[in-house]
Motif scaffolding. Sequence first.
Motif, PDB file in Angstrom:
ATOM      1  N   PRO A  77      32.750  36.101  43.013  1.00 50.29           N
ATOM      2  CA  PRO A  77      33.877  35.432  42.093  1.00 50.29           C
ATOM      3  C   PRO A  77      33.436  35.383  40.354  1.00 50.29           C
ATOM      4  N   VAL A  78      33.521  36.764  40.028  1.00 42.76           N
ATOM      5  CA  VAL A  78      33.039  37.234  38.794  1.00 42.76           C
ATOM      6  C   VAL A  78      34.222  37.789  38.348  1.00 42.76           C
ATOM      7  N   PHE A  79      35.202  37.286  37.444  1.00 38.40           N
ATOM      8  CA  PHE A  79      36.471  37.807  37.164  1.00 38.40           C
ATOM      9  C   PHE A  79      36.525  38.310  35.753  1.00 38.40           C
ATOM     10  N   ILE A  80      36.193  39.523  35.440  1.00 37.08           N
ATOM     11  CA  ILE A  80      35.932  39.971  34.013  1.00 37.08           C
ATOM     12  C   ILE A  80      37.057  40.430  33.214  1.00 37.08           C
ATOM     13  N   ARG A 246      23.399  36.515  44.511  1.00 41.26           N
ATOM     14  CA  ARG A 246      23.342  35.628  43.411  1.00 41.26           C
ATOM     15  C   ARG A 246      22.578  36.149  42.052  1.00 41.26           C
ATOM     16  N   SER A 247      21.891  37.149  42.283  1.00 38.47           N
ATOM     17  CA  SER A 247      21.183  37.761  41.221  1.00 38.47           C
ATOM     18  C   SER A 247      22.255  38.681  40.127  1.00 38.47           C
ATOM     19  N   LEU A 248      23.196  39.131  41.003  1.00 35.36           N
ATOM     20  CA  LEU A 248      24.397  39.752  40.232  1.00 35.36           C
ATOM     21  C   LEU A 248      25.201  38.633  39.479  1.00 35.36           C
ATOM     22  N   TYR A 249      25.491  37.637  39.988  1.00 34.97           N
ATOM     23  CA  TYR A 249      26.387  36.504  39.707  1.00 34.97           C
ATOM     24  C   TYR A 249      25.472  35.660  38.244  1.00 34.97           C
ATOM     25  N   GLY A 290      33.013  31.993  39.026  1.00 31.39           N
ATOM     26  CA  GLY A 290      32.893  30.855  40.044  1.00 31.39           C
ATOM     27  C   GLY A 290      34.219  30.582  41.065  1.00 31.39           C
ATOM     28  N   LEU A 291      33.943  30.103  42.477  1.00 25.77           N
ATOM     29  CA  LEU A 291      35.139  29.698  43.003  1.00 25.77           C
ATOM     30  C   LEU A 291      35.857  28.481  42.681  1.00 25.77           C
ATOM     31  N   LYS A 292      35.059  27.366  42.273  1.00 26.45           N
ATOM     32  CA  LYS A 292      35.765  26.106  42.361  1.00 26.45           C
ATOM     33  C   LYS A 292      36.931  26.235  41.122  1.00 26.45           C
ATOM     34  N   VAL A 322      32.023  36.082  48.403  1.00 28.67           N
ATOM     35  CA  VAL A 322      30.840  35.698  48.660  1.00 28.67           C
ATOM     36  C   VAL A 322      30.562  34.366  47.501  1.00 28.67           C
ATOM     37  N   ASP A 323      30.221  33.415  48.169  1.00 27.51           N
ATOM     38  CA  ASP A 323      29.801  32.284  47.285  1.00 27.51           C
ATOM     39  C   ASP A 323      28.471  32.388  46.808  1.00 27.51           C
ATOM     40  N   PRO A 324      28.241  32.559  45.459  1.00 32.04           N
ATOM     41  CA  PRO A 324      26.940  32.912  45.092  1.00 32.04           C
ATOM     42  C   PRO A 324      25.979  31.573  45.239  1.00 32.04           C
ATOM     43  N   ALA A 325      26.490  30.478  45.181  1.00 33.56           N
ATOM     44  CA  ALA A 325      25.755  29.287  45.536  1.00 33.56           C
ATOM     45  C   ALA A 325      25.330  29.195  46.868  1.00 33.56           C
ATOM     46  N   LYS A 326      25.716  29.908  47.801  1.00 35.12           N
ATOM     47  CA  LYS A 326      25.278  29.843  49.395  1.00 35.12           C
ATOM     48  C   LYS A 326      24.492  31.212  49.483  1.00 35.12           C
ATOM     49  N   ALA A 327      24.395  32.089  48.738  1.00 35.80           N
ATOM     50  CA  ALA A 327      23.489  33.284  48.787  1.00 35.80           C
ATOM     51  C   ALA A 327      22.071  33.113  48.873  1.00 35.80           C
TER      52      ALA A 327
END
Length: 327
Positions: A77-80, A246-249, A290-292, A322-327
């Motif tokens: 969820p990285v929207f660039i 998570r590292s990427l996010y 992020g997703l939220k 992928v949810d980074p918070a859960k990765a």
Amino acid sequence: MTDKPRLKIAIGTYGHTRGIKNGNVPIKGVDPDFVEVVPIIGAFRRMVRDLEFDVCEMAPTTYMIARALGAPFIALPVFIMRRFHHGGFVVRPDSGIKVPKDLEGKKVGVRAYSVTTGVWTRGIFVNEYGLDSSKVTWVVDDEEHVTTLKLPPNVVHAPDGKSLASMMASGELQAGFTGPAGIGRAGPPTGAWEQGGQTTAQVYPELIADAAKVEADWFRRTGIYPIHGLIVVKTAVLAQHPWVARSLYDAFVESKKPYIDHLKGSENKFPEDAKYRGLMPIVGDPLPYGLKDNMPSIEAMLTYGLQQSLIPKRMPMDEVFVDPAKA
């Protein structure tokens, strides 16, 4: 993390990604191998067709289609890239088209049926203005990124030797998207996505008057801030190194911080500065990750994709991101 995987990465250079690409913002635990692809749209095709990269920027609609067809990569969820889509759609003055519903029975030019700009604008016209998109003939002059996409019967290819710009000028098209998404090219697309440069010979009126105000009102009412670029990662990479998500996010979040601070000033250092600075009074953070914070936009993208026969079914969210918070 005892190993340090070397990942082949293709992303555009923007104010908010520059820190990652120049090494000022490290990707924890990752040895990045950045590949320059100009224009970056070329990387989309190379990724969906040849799986060339481990991490790649991609148009969200291209991703949505590829993922629904089983592509072995998944989005973060990285929207660039972000922009609204009520504007950038023009009509011939003699077309009789006053509102989106009037497009029914007409021919409209768009580079490819699945181009993100087209999907968002069609979705808005359908859901906000009552257009029956199946009654419009969508004329394309490029191939789809995902070659296995089965197009609806009301999508036709421009005749050989003709560009969307020339067809609009001659009256063969009654409406079209501006810029590289439609009639903004002077010739058909090539490997570099343009031939003959940009066409500015004729200016057509926008279908939606005062689009910026309409977009702001729409955002306040719906919470939809269209996503126009995201990051995908090979599922094989995440299966072997799940922490990479998570590292990427975290790296993208960190790289964005100085850019947002820059936007709070007045200097335009990067091409997109004026756009994002102008959007901040309306949307706040012009590049929310992020997703939220992005769920209304994600849900709208999936709805529009289903309505426009781009995906066969609505995918569960955990199959799309992928949810980074859960990765």
